[in-house]
Design a protein around this motif. Structure first.
Motif, PDB file in Angstrom:
ATOM      1  N   ASP A 152      91.330  91.420  19.568  1.00 14.79           N
ATOM      2  CA  ASP A 152      90.494  90.877  18.499  1.00 14.79           C
ATOM      3  C   ASP A 152      89.920  92.033  17.684  1.00 14.79           C
ATOM      4  O   ASP A 152      90.222  93.184  17.937  1.00 14.79           O
ATOM      5  N   LYS A 153      89.078  91.729  16.731  1.00 17.89           N
ATOM      6  CA  LYS A 153      88.587  92.758  15.821  1.00 17.89           C
ATOM      7  C   LYS A 153      87.248  93.356  16.228  1.00 17.89           C
ATOM      8  O   LYS A 153      86.762  94.251  15.580  1.00 17.89           O
ATOM      9  N   ASN A 154      86.621  92.876  17.302  1.00 13.06           N
ATOM     10  CA  ASN A 154      85.275  93.370  17.576  1.00 13.06           C
ATOM     11  C   ASN A 154      85.073  93.976  18.957  1.00 13.06           C
ATOM     12  O   ASN A 154      83.958  94.336  19.300  1.00 13.06           O
ATOM     13  N   CYS A 155      86.073  94.103  19.756  1.00 17.69           N
ATOM     14  CA  CYS A 155      85.996  94.776  21.059  1.00 17.69           C
ATOM     15  C   CYS A 155      84.830  94.272  21.909  1.00 17.69           C
ATOM     16  O   CYS A 155      84.031  95.050  22.418  1.00 17.69           O
ATOM     17  N   THR A 156      84.727  92.968  22.086  1.00 16.87           N
ATOM     18  CA  THR A 156      83.593  92.430  22.842  1.00 16.87           C
ATOM     19  C   THR A 156      83.985  91.699  24.118  1.00 16.87           C
ATOM     20  O   THR A 156      83.095  91.255  24.845  1.00 16.87           O
ATOM     21  N   ASP A 157      85.271  91.568  24.425  1.00 10.67           N
ATOM     22  CA  ASP A 157      85.642  90.872  25.657  1.00 10.67           C
ATOM     23  C   ASP A 157      87.063  91.207  26.070  1.00 10.67           C
ATOM     24  O   ASP A 157      87.784  91.895  25.364  1.00 10.67           O
ATOM     25  N   GLY A 158      87.421  90.716  27.257  1.00  9.92           N
ATOM     26  CA  GLY A 158      88.759  90.942  27.768  1.00  9.92           C
ATOM     27  C   GLY A 158      88.830  90.638  29.251  1.00  9.92           C
ATOM     28  O   GLY A 158      87.997  89.911  29.790  1.00  9.92           O
ATOM     29  N   ASP A 159      89.834  91.212  29.903  1.00 10.74           N
ATOM     30  CA  ASP A 159      90.049  91.027  31.337  1.00 10.74           C
ATOM     31  C   ASP A 159      89.766  92.338  32.053  1.00 10.74           C
ATOM     32  O   ASP A 159      89.964  93.414  31.495  1.00 10.74           O
ATOM     33  N   TYR A 160      89.330  92.235  33.303  1.00  9.89           N
ATOM     34  CA  TYR A 160      89.110  93.447  34.083  1.00  9.89           C
ATOM     35  C   TYR A 160      89.802  93.348  35.428  1.00  9.89           C
ATOM     36  O   TYR A 160      90.122  92.278  35.914  1.00  9.89           O
ATOM     37  N   ASP A 161      90.004  94.518  36.028  1.00  7.73           N
ATOM     38  CA  ASP A 161      90.553  94.648  37.374  1.00  7.73           C
ATOM     39  C   ASP A 161      89.726  95.736  38.052  1.00  7.73           C
ATOM     40  O   ASP A 161      89.673  96.870  37.575  1.00  7.73           O
ATOM     41  N   LEU A 162      89.063  95.386  39.161  1.00 10.63           N
ATOM     42  CA  LEU A 162      88.194  96.319  39.874  1.00 10.63           C
ATOM     43  C   LEU A 162      88.711  96.519  41.293  1.00 10.63           C
ATOM     44  O   LEU A 162      88.904  95.546  42.023  1.00 10.63           O
ATOM     45  N   THR A 163      88.931  97.778  41.661  1.00 11.62           N
ATOM     46  CA  THR A 163      89.311  98.116  43.025  1.00 11.62           C
ATOM     47  C   THR A 163      88.182  98.943  43.632  1.00 11.62           C
ATOM     48  O   THR A 163      87.757  99.940  43.040  1.00 11.62           O
ATOM     49  N   GLU A 164      87.700  98.499  44.791  1.00 12.14           N
ATOM     50  CA  GLU A 164      86.652  99.203  45.515  1.00 12.14           C
ATOM     51  C   GLU A 164      87.232  99.661  46.850  1.00 12.14           C
ATOM     52  O   GLU A 164      87.691  98.844  47.640  1.00 12.14           O
ATOM     53  N   VAL A 165      87.203 100.968  47.083  1.00  8.74           N
ATOM     54  CA  VAL A 165      87.732 101.539  48.326  1.00  8.74           C
ATOM     55  C   VAL A 165      86.556 102.140  49.094  1.00  8.74           C
ATOM     56  O   VAL A 165      85.905 103.076  48.622  1.00  8.74           O
ATOM     57  N   TYR A 166      86.286 101.580  50.265  1.00 10.23           N
ATOM     58  CA  TYR A 166      85.214 102.089  51.118  1.00 10.23           C
ATOM     59  C   TYR A 166      85.710 103.324  51.844  1.00 10.23           C
ATOM     60  O   TYR A 166      86.798 103.326  52.415  1.00 10.23           O
ATOM     61  N   LEU A 167      84.907 104.386  51.828  1.00 12.38           N
ATOM     62  CA  LEU A 167      85.286 105.666  52.391  1.00 12.38           C
ATOM     63  C   LEU A 167      84.557 105.917  53.706  1.00 12.38           C
ATOM     64  O   LEU A 167      83.361 105.657  53.815  1.00 12.38           O
ATOM     65  N   GLN A 168      85.293 106.418  54.679  1.00 12.14           N
ATOM     66  CA  GLN A 168      84.726 106.768  55.987  1.00 12.14           C
ATOM     67  C   GLN A 168      84.877 108.270  56.211  1.00 12.14           C
ATOM     68  O   GLN A 168      85.865 108.864  55.780  1.00 12.14           O
ATOM     69  N   ALA A 169      83.900 108.858  56.892  1.00  6.98           N
ATOM     70  CA  ALA A 169      83.980 110.279  57.212  1.00  6.98           C
ATOM     71  C   ALA A 169      85.172 110.536  58.128  1.00  6.98           C
ATOM     72  O   ALA A 169      85.462 109.756  59.031  1.00  6.98           O
ATOM     73  N   ASP A 170      85.888 111.619  57.842  1.00  4.58           N
ATOM     74  CA  ASP A 170      87.042 111.995  58.659  1.00  4.58           C
ATOM     75  C   ASP A 170      87.198 113.512  58.568  1.00  4.58           C
ATOM     76  O   ASP A 170      87.633 114.036  57.534  1.00  4.58           O
ATOM     77  N   SER A 171      86.845 114.212  59.645  1.00  2.00           N
ATOM     78  CA  SER A 171      86.871 115.673  59.630  1.00  2.00           C
ATOM     79  C   SER A 171      88.290 116.229  59.525  1.00  2.00           C
ATOM     80  O   SER A 171      88.474 117.390  59.162  1.00  2.00           O
ATOM     81  N   THR A 172      89.286 115.408  59.795  1.00  2.95           N
ATOM     82  CA  THR A 172      90.671 115.895  59.704  1.00  2.95           C
ATOM     83  C   THR A 172      91.253 115.738  58.299  1.00  2.95           C
ATOM     84  O   THR A 172      92.289 116.316  57.991  1.00  2.95           O
ATOM     85  N   ALA A 173      90.585 114.981  57.445  1.00  5.34           N
ATOM     86  CA  ALA A 173      91.074 114.785  56.077  1.00  5.34           C
ATOM     87  C   ALA A 173      90.705 115.986  55.213  1.00  5.34           C
ATOM     88  O   ALA A 173      89.701 116.663  55.448  1.00  5.34           O
ATOM     89  N   VAL A 174      91.505 116.260  54.210  1.00  4.33           N
ATOM     90  CA  VAL A 174      91.300 117.411  53.328  1.00  4.33           C
ATOM     91  C   VAL A 174      89.925 117.366  52.666  1.00  4.33           C
ATOM     92  O   VAL A 174      89.218 118.362  52.638  1.00  4.33           O
ATOM     93  N   ASP A 175      89.534 116.214  52.126  1.00  4.79           N
ATOM     94  CA  ASP A 175      88.244 116.122  51.446  1.00  4.79           C
ATOM     95  C   ASP A 175      87.133 115.584  52.355  1.00  4.79           C
ATOM     96  O   ASP A 175      86.026 115.304  51.896  1.00  4.79           O
ATOM     97  N   GLY A 176      87.417 115.422  53.636  1.00  4.86           N
ATOM     98  CA  GLY A 176      86.393 115.008  54.591  1.00  4.86           C
ATOM     99  C   GLY A 176      86.179 113.514  54.703  1.00  4.86           C
ATOM    100  O   GLY A 176      85.317 113.064  55.447  1.00  4.86           O
ATOM    101  N   VAL A 177      86.936 112.729  53.950  1.00  8.23           N
ATOM    102  CA  VAL A 177      86.821 111.270  54.015  1.00  8.23           C
ATOM    103  C   VAL A 177      88.203 110.644  54.011  1.00  8.23           C
ATOM    104  O   VAL A 177      89.182 111.251  53.589  1.00  8.23           O
ATOM    105  N   ARG A 178      88.271 109.403  54.460  1.00  9.25           N
ATOM    106  CA  ARG A 178      89.523 108.643  54.409  1.00  9.25           C
ATOM    107  C   ARG A 178      89.206 107.235  53.902  1.00  9.25           C
ATOM    108  O   ARG A 178      88.074 106.771  54.008  1.00  9.25           O
ATOM    109  N   ASP A 179      90.223 106.602  53.351  1.00  6.94           N
ATOM    110  CA  ASP A 179      90.063 105.218  52.898  1.00  6.94           C
ATOM    111  C   ASP A 179      89.923 104.322  54.116  1.00  6.94           C
ATOM    112  O   ASP A 179      90.672 104.455  55.084  1.00  6.94           O
TER     113      ASP A 179
END
Length: 158
Positions: free
Chosen positions: A60-87
């Motif tokens: 449309d011409k006014n950029c005021t609505d649409g569809d969304y897709d949201l992904t939420e990934v919960y992170l757990q501590a993991d000392s063996t992972a490179v960044d210290g967390v895992r999905d």
């Protein structure tokens, strides 16, 4: 000279057939765009939640609505992972969004309301994001105010 006359006549005929001029094309430009925001937000029961929010604006011409897709990934501590967390767990919600203007504290403040499809998640409730800039949005409550916390609730444009 005859060739120039024929080219000019052809250009006029083409414009007449299409019914549009260069000015008309600019006036009917659309807002068909996609944006993706990402960030890790704090959580009480894990190391954080990685949000990936994709907004697909309506054509449309006014950029005021649409569809969304949201992904939420919960992170757990993991000392063996490179960044210290895992999905740990992943949740996906989709639905419609609207860009609105006017919060209780600022009538010119723009914000986004995500309204989940009931088929996507029957228990999901709307989410609200203040538009901080062209490149950042902040998760807020239904009262449209930022959390009184030093923690970061901002997603940035990818």
């Amino acid at each position: 000279m005859k060739a120039i006359y024929l080219l000019a006549l052809g250009a006029v005929a083409f414009t007449a057939c299409t019914g549009k001029t260069a000015t008309d094309t600019a006036a009917t430009s659309t807002c068909d765009k996609n944006e993706t925001y990402v960030g890790v937000l704090p959580a009480a029961d894990c190391e954080g939640i990685r949000y990936t929010l994709s907004l697909d604006y309506s054509d449309d011409k006014n950029c005021t609505d649409g569809d969304y897709d949201l992904t939420e990934v919960y992170l757990q501590a993991d000392s063996t992972a490179v960044d210290g967390v895992r999905d740990s767990q992943t949740f996906r919600t989709e639905g419609d969004f609207q860009v609105k203007t006017g919060t209780p504290s600022d009538p010119s403040q723009k914000y986004i309301v995500l309204t989940p499809d009931k088929e996507s998640d029957a228990t999901a409730t709307p989410l609200y994001f203040l538009i901080d800039s062209d490149k950042a949005i902040t998760l807020v409550g239904a009262d449209l105010t930022k959390a009184d916390s030093p923690l970061n609730y901002t997603l940035t444009l990818k």
